[in-house]
Design an enzyme around this catalytic site. Structure first.
Site, PDB file in Angstrom:
ATOM      1  N   HIS A  55       0.853  -1.186   0.000  1.00  0.00           N
ATOM      2  CA  HIS A  55       0.000   0.000   0.000  1.00  0.00           C
ATOM      3  C   HIS A  55       0.892   1.240   0.000  1.00  0.00           C
ATOM      4  O   HIS A  55       2.054   1.191   0.425  1.00  0.00           O
ATOM      5  CB  HIS A  55      -0.899   0.012   1.234  1.00  0.00           C
ATOM      6  CG  HIS A  55      -1.983  -1.020   1.202  1.00  0.00           C
ATOM      7  ND1 HIS A  55      -3.040  -0.996   2.082  1.00  0.00           N
ATOM      8  CD2 HIS A  55      -2.184  -2.096   0.400  1.00  0.00           C
ATOM      9  CE1 HIS A  55      -3.840  -2.012   1.831  1.00  0.00           C
ATOM     10  NE2 HIS A  55      -3.340  -2.693   0.816  1.00  0.00           N
ATOM     11  N   GLU A  57       0.996   3.821   1.911  1.00  0.00           N
ATOM     12  CA  GLU A  57       1.529   4.161   3.229  1.00  0.00           C
ATOM     13  C   GLU A  57       2.688   3.257   3.620  1.00  0.00           C
ATOM     14  O   GLU A  57       3.712   3.708   4.141  1.00  0.00           O
ATOM     15  CB  GLU A  57       0.443   4.041   4.307  1.00  0.00           C
ATOM     16  CG  GLU A  57      -0.812   4.828   4.042  1.00  0.00           C
ATOM     17  CD  GLU A  57      -1.905   3.999   3.380  1.00  0.00           C
ATOM     18  OE1 GLU A  57      -1.661   3.404   2.313  1.00  0.00           O
ATOM     19  OE2 GLU A  57      -3.014   3.957   3.933  1.00  0.00           O
ATOM     20  N   CYS A  85      -6.070   1.613   6.082  1.00  0.00           N
ATOM     21  CA  CYS A  85      -6.667   0.340   6.487  1.00  0.00           C
ATOM     22  C   CYS A  85      -6.034  -0.099   7.809  1.00  0.00           C
ATOM     23  O   CYS A  85      -5.114   0.546   8.319  1.00  0.00           O
ATOM     24  CB  CYS A  85      -6.436  -0.713   5.403  1.00  0.00           C
ATOM     25  SG  CYS A  85      -4.707  -1.237   5.253  1.00  0.00           S
ATOM     26  N   CYS A  88      -2.153  -0.726   7.594  1.00  0.00           N
ATOM     27  CA  CYS A  88      -1.367   0.505   7.522  1.00  0.00           C
ATOM     28  C   CYS A  88      -1.418   1.276   8.831  1.00  0.00           C
ATOM     29  O   CYS A  88      -0.399   1.817   9.280  1.00  0.00           O
ATOM     30  CB  CYS A  88      -1.844   1.361   6.354  1.00  0.00           C
ATOM     31  SG  CYS A  88      -1.499   0.609   4.748  1.00  0.00           S
TER      32      CYS A  88
END
Length: 151
Positions: A55, A57, A85, A88
């Site tokens: 992701h 992040e 999410c 993260c």
């Protein structure tokens, strides 16, 4: 002053999201800042990397941790175009991020208040300040356009 800086850095996160979109990835971008300086950027790459943890992040956190040779990133603010999410959010807490600023809320997997709020758990030994809704319309529009084109 802080609001203007938040918009500046979110604009950079949006630019990262556009890179994700152009690569066929869900358009999410992240920028990690310390003392007014961008120390790392990332955009979603789970498809191209065959990595469910890639992701935006996570990639920004990894880049900063590697460049600083430290998995702790105190004194930083992470700007991300979509509400983090659970994965993260957990990584941000472990990295000791001071502040998370996100654009669009995520009603399906958001872990900063939409579905659950990992950051509000007082039992966790690090507290991260969270602010959502910064440039939410712009961030949300990128996602809406991406999924509209895919349907």
């Amino acid at each position: 002053m802080q609001a203007e800086l938040d918009r500046q850095y979110m604009q950079q996160a949006i630019e990262q999201a556009m890179l994700a979109a152009s690569a066929g990835e869900v358009p999410v971008g992240a920028v990690l800042v310390r003392d007014g300086k961008v120390i790392s950027k990332g955009f979603n790459q789970p498809i191209s990397n065959s990595d469910p943890s890639a992701h935006a992040e996570m990639l920004a956190l990894r880049g900063a941790a590697q460049s600083e040779s430290n998995y702790r990133l105190p004194g930083t603010t992470l700007y991300v175009t979509l509400e983090p999410c659970t994965m993260c959010a957990g990584a941000m807490l472990h990295a000791r991020i001071d502040r998370v600023v996100f654009g669009a809320s995520d009603p399906k997997t958001g872990a900063a208040g939409s579905v659950l709020n990992v950051f509000s758990e007082k039992q966790i030994n690090h507290q991260t300040q969270v602010e959502g809704g910064i440039m939410s319309e712009e961030c949300g529009q990128i996602l809406r356009q991406f999924f509209k084109e895919r349907r």
